[in-house]
Design an enzyme around this catalytic site. Structure first.
Site, PDB file in Angstrom:
ATOM      1  N   GLU A 131      -3.954 -17.268 -22.117  1.00  0.00           N
ATOM      2  CA  GLU A 131      -3.642 -16.595 -22.981  1.00  0.00           C
ATOM      3  C   GLU A 131      -4.076 -17.102 -24.299  1.00  0.00           C
ATOM      4  O   GLU A 131      -4.016 -15.731 -25.541  1.00  0.00           O
ATOM      5  CB  GLU A 131      -2.171 -16.580 -23.064  1.00  0.00           C
ATOM      6  CG  GLU A 131      -1.026 -15.863 -21.303  1.00  0.00           C
ATOM      7  CD  GLU A 131      -1.225 -14.993 -21.555  1.00  0.00           C
ATOM      8  OE1 GLU A 131      -2.343 -14.203 -22.602  1.00  0.00           O
ATOM      9  OE2 GLU A 131      -1.787 -14.806 -20.166  1.00  0.00           O
TER      10      GLU A 131
ATOM     11  N   ASP B  53     -10.280 -15.293 -19.075  1.00  0.00           N
ATOM     12  CA  ASP B  53     -10.524 -16.293 -17.869  1.00  0.00           C
ATOM     13  C   ASP B  53     -11.302 -17.249 -18.263  1.00  0.00           C
ATOM     14  O   ASP B  53     -11.089 -17.966 -17.638  1.00  0.00           O
ATOM     15  CB  ASP B  53     -10.510 -15.233 -16.260  1.00  0.00           C
ATOM     16  CG  ASP B  53      -9.565 -14.182 -15.548  1.00  0.00           C
ATOM     17  OD1 ASP B  53      -8.581 -14.599 -16.660  1.00  0.00           O
ATOM     18  OD2 ASP B  53      -9.740 -13.361 -15.615  1.00  0.00           O
TER      19      ASP B  53
END
Length: 786
Positions: A623, A686
């Site tokens: 995030e 990611d």
């Protein structure tokens, strides 16, 4: 809905996909971890090394526990709490491997058990780390009947559902607020134990059709001679909050994130993507045929003639095909600044004259006592779509047949939205299209559907219930500390990136420092007075599920409209506490981690740091990295689209991003190639999140036994366990149909490539598992942005 509000860790689990009301979304669903007993034969020679080591460990542990029990019972009167801690001191001898004993407290034993149930030691981790980490999980966890996907996220989500159900089914007097009692009433209206929905049949919908202005398909009050599209669109958009033709809402201004603005975007498709209308594959054709059957069945249930209904619904599909042909693909909508088009409503009326835009929005805002004029500035994200849409509609309005088709399409959007709120024949009607679309026709237990639906409706009232039952206070400070450590690791890595110029790097560090985080839940939900204020205007009636859904739609619309002249509250939560997910909001420069995900297997304060950082730490890093992906990087530290990058750094960023896009576009699943451009932002997050979490873990190792000693039965270092923990978050099984749907619509890569793609780019992984250069998990060419 607003166009681009937040970037989530997984695809959102909602009750609908692409407009079709479904019981299960493309996200991760599922429940309980299954425990399997060992086989009955006790043949030592047939055991592998791992099994023999486990038997030795179990024997030692049994003797240890027996000894400790004696101590506990013989010293039960002692007030010294430290004497009652079940802790085994490490020894330096009498170990099969010649090393000290592993960690044998209950947390280590449980963690080891969970890993061993998933891991497949027959697979070379340097060839396929996803298979190595997850093959046994996939083998032991077939997709349950009625599900289309089954994974770690879904299991935890459904355990959360069970907690919520147990409370919702308690007497009303046990609840602390009116908001929570509304949740109970709504939940019970959904369960419909007394079968009120069955008794009413089609009546609620037929009554609504009359209020909308009639439907040509059912001959219910529709008169083509005096019908106008603008009038019907006002009713559907501005009175009942139904989505059709295009999307609009009040959202945060991307270039001035302290204010709200009317946002308008493309929309109008019922199926998930334009490809389903163009018959690109056999599956697309199958879905489209089932969609026609679904539409026809619903029309007949409402009183239409079958052959006539089918013909008219084919006309609706042909209109949706026209919408599909002008819809801009997801991969071409990733440049935030290029999509931002502010204009006055008078300018929009010239661009797309099929609608009196000022009149339309003035009508909507009357609900909250606000007037709109031609001077109102709105933000349009798809001007070409609206221009082309206008051309299509203006041409159709010139003929009676065209006006009938428009009426049929618009009213169908209301009908299909509410079929799940009617009797069983209506709910069963879409099983065929769901089966074609997702490989499963649903069929989950009704209470699960109703808990999920109640979450969607009064999620923060349900969140109060969940937090009191399941969220432990000590998790929050521990999670905050982890975020701080990962942020620091990310910033330290920024200092080492040679492709970023000095000025851009300094501003990136400023932005990283400015990212706010919210953990667990908003405080107000535990204050009954404040919680009741949030839902004060929501009317929920016992035994009235259809009407309750109408009231929910109106409440949501009114709540959204009220924002227009209000400043942005940057502490508002966009996700409920019980949700197993996380998100980043670019206009707030904010990361949020609900209580629902701060649980095992993602997070447990008693677990080794390697497991927590590998699972929850990567979520946090993911995030945080969204603030610097191909879309998030366009926003400055205050949440505004602003060119704060040096042009040379942008050029190098694009080159590195292109490497990621090419890499993921090279992966195939079920004969289909992934779209690395569509998933670019998530893949950047990611990769960057994994790297930040690993570096943070290496910098913050502790001297606790659980962080030093190996886990029982696992000959893995804690650095290796970090990567196993990360990979096992993504263990899942999915139907072929849902895989196809995810590849076409989801901005996230499929689970196995979220593991393989990231780890194959990370040199530290190759070092830890001693993967030789050229192996699949250690390719010579690696991609790296952050």
């Amino acid at each position: 809905m607003t166009r681009y509000k937040q970037t989530e860790f997984t695809e959102d689990d909602s009750s609908s996909i692409g407009g079709i009301q479904l019981n299960e979304a493309t996200g991760h669903t599922g429940m309980q971890i299954r425990y399997h007993t060992a086989r009955a034969t006790w043949n030592w020679r047939s055991r592998n090394k791992t099994e023999k080591w486990l038997l030795i460990t179990t024997f030692v542990m049994a003797i240890t526990i027996f000894t400790l029990l004696i101590v506990l019972f013989t010293d039960g009167g002692s007030s010294d709490a430290t004497k009652h801690v079940l802790h085994v001191q490490p020894h330096q001898k009498d170990c099969p491997s010649g090393n000290e004993l592993p960690c044998l407290n209950k947390h280590c034993i449980f963690a080891s058990s969970e890993i061993l149930k998933s891991i497949d030691v027959t697979v070379d981790p340097c060839d396929d780390f996803y298979g190595y980490s997850c093959n046994q999980w996939i083998k032991n966890n077939p997709i349950p009947e009625g599900k289309s996907t089954w994974g770690t996220f879904g299991k935890l989500e459904q355990m959360n559902q069970l907690i919520i159900r147990n409370v919702l089914e308690k007497p009303a007097k046990s609840f602390k607020s009116d908001a929570e009692r509304k949740a109970k009433v709504y939940y019970e209206s959904c369960l419909d134990a007394d079968e009120h929905m069955e008794k009413l049949g089609a009546k609620p919908m037929n009554d609504l059709l009359l209020q909308i202005g009639g439907w040509n398909v059912t001959k219910s009050g529709y008169n083509v001679a005096n019908w106008t599209m603008g009038h019907t669109l006002k009713i559907l958009h501005n009175k009942y909050n139904f989505n059709c033709l295009f999307g609009w809402a009040i959202g945060e201004d991307d270039k001035n994130s302290s204010r709200h603005v009317i946002q308008i975007d493309q929309g109008g498709l019922t199926l998930p993507t334009a490809d389903y209308y163009n018959n690109k594959t056999d599956n697309h054709r199958k879905v489209l045929n089932e969609y026609i059957e679904y539409m026809t069945k619903v029309c007949v249930l409402l009183g239409a003639n079958e052959s006539d209904a089918r013909a008219q619904m084919i006309g609706v599909i042909n209109f949706e095909k026209k919408l599909a042909n002008i819809t801009i693909p997801l991969e071409d909508r990733r440049n935030e600044e290029a999509m931002y088009h502010p204009m006055q409503l008078r300018q929009l009326s010239k661009l797309a004259p099929f609608l009196n835009w000022t009149d339309h929005f003035d009508n909507a805002m009357q609900m909250v006592g606000r007037r709109v004029t031609d001077d109102e500035v709105v933000v349009v994200y798809a001007p070409d779509f609206l221009k082309n849409l206008s051309d299509i509609i203006l041409k159709m309005e010139q003929t009676e047949e065209g006006k009938i088709t428009l009426n049929n399409y618009l009213v169908w959007q209301a009908v299909r939205t509410l079929t799940s709120c009617l009797s069983k024949p209506f709910r069963d009607a879409y099983k065929g299209v769901r089966k074609a679309l997702m490989g499963s026709d649903g069929g989950e237990e009704i209470w699960r559907y109703c808990v999920s639906d109640t979450n969607n409706v009064v999620g923060f009232a349900v969140g109060a219930i969940f937090v009191r039952q399941a969220f432990h206070g000590e998790s929050k400070p521990a999670a905050e500390q982890m975020i701080a450590e990962i942020r620091e690791a990310f910033k330290m890595n920024l200092q080492n990136l040679t492709w970023v110029d000095k000025q851009t790097r300094e501003k990136a560090i400023e932005k990283a420092n400015q990212i706010s985080d919210m953990i667990g839940f908003p405080d107000y939900i535990l204050d009954p007075v404040e919680l009741d204020k949030k839902y004060a205007e929501l009317n929920i009636t016992p035994n009235a599920y259809f009407e309750n859904n109408i009231q929910v739609a109106i409440y949501n619309l009114k709540s959204n409209l009220k924002r227009l002249d209000q400043p942005v509250n940057k502490t508002n939560w966009g996700m409920t506490p019980q949700t197993v997910n996380a998100y980043y909001t670019p206009t707030k420069n904010q990361i949020v981690f609900p209580a629902g995900i701060l649980q095992t297997p993602f997070f447990d304060i008693n677990n080794p740091k390697s497991l927590n950082f590998g699972a929850m730490g990567v979520v946090m890093g993911h995030e945080l990295t969204h603030a610097f992906d191909d879309q998030g990087r366009e926003y400055d530290k205050f949440g505004n689209i602003n060119r704060w990058w040096d042009s040379k750094s942008i050029e190098r960023f694009n080159e590195k991003s292109e490497c990621i896009a090419r890499q993921y576009s090279g992966y195939k699943m079920n004969g289909r190639t992934l779209n690395g451009k569509q998933t670019l932002g998530e893949n950047i997050a990611d990769n960057g999140g994994l790297k930040a979490a690993y570096h943070a873990y290496q910098r913050t190792k502790s001297d606790r036994d659980v962080d030093i000693l190996k886990l029982p039965g696992l000959n893995l270092t804690h650095s290796q366990l970090f990567f196993v923990s990360f990979a096992q978050v993504w263990c899942s099984s999915t139907t072929d149909e849902t895989n196809l749907l995810q590849m076409e619509k989801d901005p996230h890569s499929p689970s196995q490539f979220r593991v393989i793609g990231t780890l194959s780019n990370m040199k530290e992984f190759a070092e830890v598992f001693q993967c030789k250069p050229g192996k699949r998990m250690n390719p010579t060419e690696k991609c790296e942005v952050w």
